[in-house]
Scaffold this motif. Structure first.
Motif, PDB file in Angstrom:
ATOM      1  N   LEU A  30       0.760  -1.222  -0.136  1.00 19.60           N
ATOM      2  CA  LEU A  30      -0.151   0.186   0.105  1.00 19.60           C
ATOM      3  C   LEU A  30       0.912   1.206   0.007  1.00 19.60           C
ATOM      4  CD1 LEU A  30      -2.790   1.286   0.185  1.00 19.60           C
ATOM      5  CD2 LEU A  30      -2.882   1.273   2.705  1.00 19.60           C
ATOM      6  N   GLY A  31       1.825   1.054   0.967  1.00 26.78           N
ATOM      7  CA  GLY A  31       2.857   2.318   0.965  1.00 26.78           C
ATOM      8  C   GLY A  31       3.457   2.635  -0.451  1.00 26.78           C
ATOM      9  N   VAL A  32       4.001   1.766  -1.059  1.00 30.55           N
ATOM     10  CA  VAL A  32       4.768   2.039  -2.317  1.00 30.55           C
ATOM     11  C   VAL A  32       3.796   2.300  -3.249  1.00 30.55           C
ATOM     12  CG1 VAL A  32       5.853   0.794  -4.013  1.00 30.55           C
ATOM     13  CG2 VAL A  32       6.585   0.355  -1.869  1.00 30.55           C
ATOM     14  N   THR A  33       2.501   1.666  -3.443  1.00 27.58           N
ATOM     15  CA  THR A  33       1.431   2.044  -4.617  1.00 27.58           C
ATOM     16  C   THR A  33       1.361   3.455  -4.296  1.00 27.58           C
ATOM     17  OG1 THR A  33       0.648  -0.230  -4.260  1.00 27.58           O
ATOM     18  CG2 THR A  33      -0.661   1.387  -5.594  1.00 27.58           C
ATOM     19  N   SER A  34       0.770   3.752  -3.107  1.00 31.18           N
ATOM     20  CA  SER A  34       0.397   5.453  -2.736  1.00 31.18           C
ATOM     21  C   SER A  34       1.500   6.405  -3.461  1.00 31.18           C
ATOM     22  CB  SER A  34       0.222   5.535  -1.191  1.00 31.18           C
ATOM     23  OG  SER A  34       0.627   6.759  -0.963  1.00 31.18           O
ATOM     24  N   MET A  35       2.975   5.945  -2.956  1.00 31.59           N
ATOM     25  CA  MET A  35       3.725   6.945  -3.405  1.00 31.59           C
ATOM     26  C   MET A  35       4.083   6.765  -4.975  1.00 31.59           C
ATOM     27  SD  MET A  35       6.422   7.184  -0.365  1.00 31.59           S
ATOM     28  CE  MET A  35       7.073   8.885  -0.876  1.00 31.59           C
ATOM     29  N   ALA A  36       4.036   5.697  -5.358  1.00 28.88           N
ATOM     30  CA  ALA A  36       4.015   5.571  -6.818  1.00 28.88           C
ATOM     31  C   ALA A  36       3.011   6.463  -7.547  1.00 28.88           C
ATOM     32  CB  ALA A  36       4.194   4.247  -7.236  1.00 28.88           C
ATOM     33  N   VAL A  37       1.647   6.174  -6.983  1.00 34.43           N
ATOM     34  CA  VAL A  37       0.526   6.894  -7.737  1.00 34.43           C
ATOM     35  C   VAL A  37       0.873   8.435  -7.553  1.00 34.43           C
ATOM     36  CG1 VAL A  37      -1.529   7.458  -7.367  1.00 34.43           C
ATOM     37  CG2 VAL A  37      -1.033   4.961  -7.610  1.00 34.43           C
ATOM     38  N   LEU A  38       1.465   8.886  -6.399  1.00 29.82           N
ATOM     39  CA  LEU A  38       1.633  10.217  -6.149  1.00 29.82           C
ATOM     40  C   LEU A  38       2.669  10.920  -7.031  1.00 29.82           C
ATOM     41  CD1 LEU A  38       1.003  10.400  -2.398  1.00 29.82           C
ATOM     42  CD2 LEU A  38      -0.273  11.930  -4.266  1.00 29.82           C
TER      43      LEU A  38
END
Ligand SMILES: Nc1ncnc2c1ncn2[C@@H]1O[C@H](COP(=O)(O)OP(=O)(O)O)[C@@H](O)[C@H]1O
Ligand SMILES: [Mg+2]
Lengths: 312, 394
Positions: free
Chosen positions: B256-264
């Protein structure tokens, strides 16, 4: 065929509280075994150790001949646990809850699907299977909670007070399905603080209080420990406690305890002792306003053994 | 173990998808905040050099710099030219920090060059103005190198012919010195290379780092949540390795953390024109800060009894670390005390790493920052694991 569950000498302390103190018993296939005791007796703690959730301070647990530890996967797979508190995900549907826990039990996708349909039928949730568990009534949640424990066809089903907070209709349905499961050869460990449930379901019952098994046996055997004696309940106006003490002092009375506005006496022959009882109550400035004489039941056994009522 | 962890991960993901607050924390709020802040704060990204020349020489070669190079740089928008009355004036204004830098062309500069000597331009740089200072030095160096080459030709010619310098060649040197085209190119390159993260990218990255500490908490407090649902006992009773439960939760937090940052990172690029820098470096920093977030939040969660209490504690820690790391307001790098404060925040290291990545264009430059961030993760994760082990009931 040996016992499905064998445990002995179980002990567990939480700080100063000796929650479980030398508990042991065996359950045979097809047998429903009851742990009957009030809140705080140590039933849940015992069950947690048996299911491999909690490390016992001392004692042995064997399921199907395998020692129970957190890593004893075979032993764990043989157990179906229905925790006392609801253990379901409110945001998953009934079917998704079953699916998740079934997969954790190493069931194949196909088996989980087939078994879920059966279970949903049994617990009467087939129509609501795709609704979120959070939207269910208390009774429906309880039934789902039980269904999850049954899903993987365990050899030993552990039910921890499954009827607490359930409406009478659901309660009856639960008791009936437990009876049916035992007929199919499932070993059931059933805890409750309701005497009637233990009497109805369990072949053998252990009465637990303050972490100890204070008596064990069939219903008959337990009642016989105080039997050939009668229970006399005197409804008293005035000082109930003083009345109980006065009754207890009579030679024919084996025990007398105050319970609400009643004195509950266990004595040899109710008929011949009644006048003495009435006199004893009057002697402490109280009066008897009602009398009930009957055969003892498990609650009386508990009261006799512990001096306290089963339900407080 | 992996299979069971995967099942728990999939189940948690399904729960998360249905629980909207996670989308809010992981995606919507950080993007929204970036939009909001980017419209409030001015873009301070590009290096601006405020500088001027003090010409104590007055010769032909010096004229090439004063009349050729400096106006050309000003035309190229790299330089805001400042006039100085005297060398003292220049020194005073640089010392005060009113201007970034001053070039001082010493007396005899042209003569030295024509005699084949070194071309020495003194560069005065204001304290703390590292990047503009480097730019000013770069300009001086590049100019000096060019005229030295030309000067060498004059000297060689002098040695060969034995006569005085050919006036025509001197003219050629002056012309070479005044040919500013290449110099401007070199300088703008230098300015680009020295450019740290622009304001929007800084904001977006800061917000992403800030909110990832909230995003991972859904995984980290997952164990408390299982306890609240009562499902922990079922998980523990299931025939799976006990570690699988933790592993599943941590994997969930990580993904979730990696996805959130990548999306941002992608969203801020697409919607706001941000650029976090070369992808491999950004990826390393993202992985590092997500791991650090998991470590820090796991430690904080130990002090809580319920998932809600844990969220409250974690919010406090996330805000403090975010503030000191400069995610809301960039912490000025030239104040020593503040530099130390940002050094004890993983957010600070994350932004510093991105700055260095942008400045160098080399992904390897993020490694020290990534190492510092991972150190945070390790220092917090170890006690978290030890305490968790001691607490587990078996
Ligand atoms: N995790 C725990 N920490 C401290 N005390 C506990 C814990 N679990 C149970 N106890 C205590 O142990 C005793 C037995 O509790 P429990 O096994 O839940 O009883 P029962 O299930 O029969 O109601 C109680 O006094 C309870 O307060
Ligand atoms: Mg209990």
């Amino acid at each position: 065929m040996g016992a499905v569950l064998r445990c002995s000498g179980l002990r567990k302390a939480f700080g100063d509280i000796q929650a479980v103190d030398d508990v042991g018993f065996e359950i045979a296939p097809g047998e429903t075994y009851g742990l009957l005791g009030p809140n705080g007796a140590g039933k849940t703690t015992s069950i947690s150790m048996i299911a491999g959730l909690l490390h016992p301070d001392a004692g042995e647990i064997e399921v199907l001949g395998t020692r129970m530890t957190p890593r004893a996967l075979d032993a764990k797979a043989a157990v179906g646990l229905v925790p006392q508190d609801l253990a379901i995900y409110p945001d998953l549907t009934a079917r998704e809850n079953l699916h998740f826990f079934g997969r954790l039990q190493h069931m194949s996708r196909h088996d989980v699907r087939a078994r879920s349909d059966e279970i949903l039928e049994v617990i009467g949730l087939r129509e609501r299977s795709d609704d979120r568990a959070g939207e269910f009534s208390g009774g429906m949640k309880r039934r789902l909670n039980i269904g999850i424990g049954l899903l993987h066809q365990p050899r030993l089903l552990i039910l921890d007070e499954p009827t607490v907070g359930v409406d009478p209709q659901s309660r009856n349905a639960i008791l009936e399905s437990v009876e049916a499961l035992a007929v199919e050869g499932l070993a059931v460990l059933y805890t409750t603080h309701y005497m009637e449930e233990a009497e109805r379901l369990c072949r053998r019952i252990a009465i637990v209080d303050q972490g100890r098994i204070v008596a064990e046996g069939t219903r008959r055997e337990l009642i016989d420990t105080i039997s050939e004696q009668d229970i006399v309940r005197l409804k008293v106006a005035g000082d109930v406690h003083a009345a109980a003490v006065a009754c207890d002092a009579l030679p024919s009375v084996s025990s007398a305890d105050a319970e609400d506005d009643e004195v509950v006496c266990l004595l040899d022959q109710a008929a011949s002792s009644l006048p003495a009882l009435l006199a004893a109550v009057s002697s402490v400035d109280a009066s008897v306003v009602g009398v009930e004489v009957r055969e003892p039941d498990l609650e009386d056994v508990f009261l006799y053994l512990t001096g306290r009522a089963l339900r407080d | 173990m992996l299979r069971a962890a995967g099942l728990i991960l999939v189940k948690d993901t399904r729960l998360r998808v249905r629980d909207r607050s996670v989308w809010l924390f992981a995606f919507v709020v950080p993007i929204g905040m970036t939009f909001l802040f980017s419209s409030i704060f001015p873009d301070t990204g590009a290096i601006e050099l405020r500088a001027g020349v003090v010409d104590l020489d007055g010769g032909e070669v010096a004229a090439g710099f004063v009349e050729g190079v400096v106006p050309a740089l000003a035309d190229a928008d790299v330089l805001t030219e400042v006039g100085f009355d005297s060398e003292e004036d220049a020194r005073a204004r640089v010392t005060e920090g009113e201007v970034d830098a001053a070039w001082v062309l010493p007396a005899g500069f042209s003569e030295d060059v024509l005699a084949g000597g070194d071309a020495r331009i003194e560069v005065l740089v204001a304290a703390g103005r590292t990047l503009p200072g480097e730019l000013a030095r770069g300009v001086a160096d590049a100019y000096a190198r060019r005229i030295e080459q030309a000067g060498l030709a004059v000297t060689v010619q002098g040695v060969l012919t034995g006569g005085p310098p050919d006036p025509q060649l001197i003219g050629a040197i002056a012309a070479a010195a005044a040919d500013t085209e290449e110099l401007v190119r070199v300088t703008t390159d230098l300015a680009d290379r020295g450019q740290p993260l622009d304001a929007v990218s800084y904001l977006a990255a800061g917000m992403a780092a800030f909110f990832v500490f909230f995003a991972v908490q859904f995984g980290v407090t997952g164990l408390l949540e299982e306890r609240q649902f009562g499902t922990m006992s079922r998980l523990l009773a299931a025939p799976i390795a006990p570690g699988a439960i933790h592993l599943g939760k941590l994997l969930g937090a990580f993904l979730l953390g990696v996805t959130s940052m990548a999306v941002l990172a992608v969203a801020s690029q697409q919607l706001l024109g941000a650029d976090w820098g070369p992808a491999p470096g950004v990826a390393i920093l993202i992985v590092a800060i997500v791991l650090a977030a998991i470590g820090v939040m796991s430690l904080v969660a130990l002090f809580a009894h319920t998932a809600e209490q844990a969220s409250n504690f974690q919010a406090v820690v996330a805000v403090v670390l975010g503030l000191t790391g400069g995610v809301f307001v960039p912490v000025p790098g030239d104040i020593a005390a503040l530099r130390i404060i940002t050094a004890v925040s993983p957010h600070g290291w994350f932004l510093r790493g991105l700055n260095e990545l942008s400045a160098s264009g080399q992904w390897t430059t993020v490694l020290p920052a990534a190492g510092a961030i991972l150190l945070f993760g390790a220092v917090t994760a170890v006690p978290a694991v030890v305490v968790q082990r001691r607490r587990s009931s078996w």
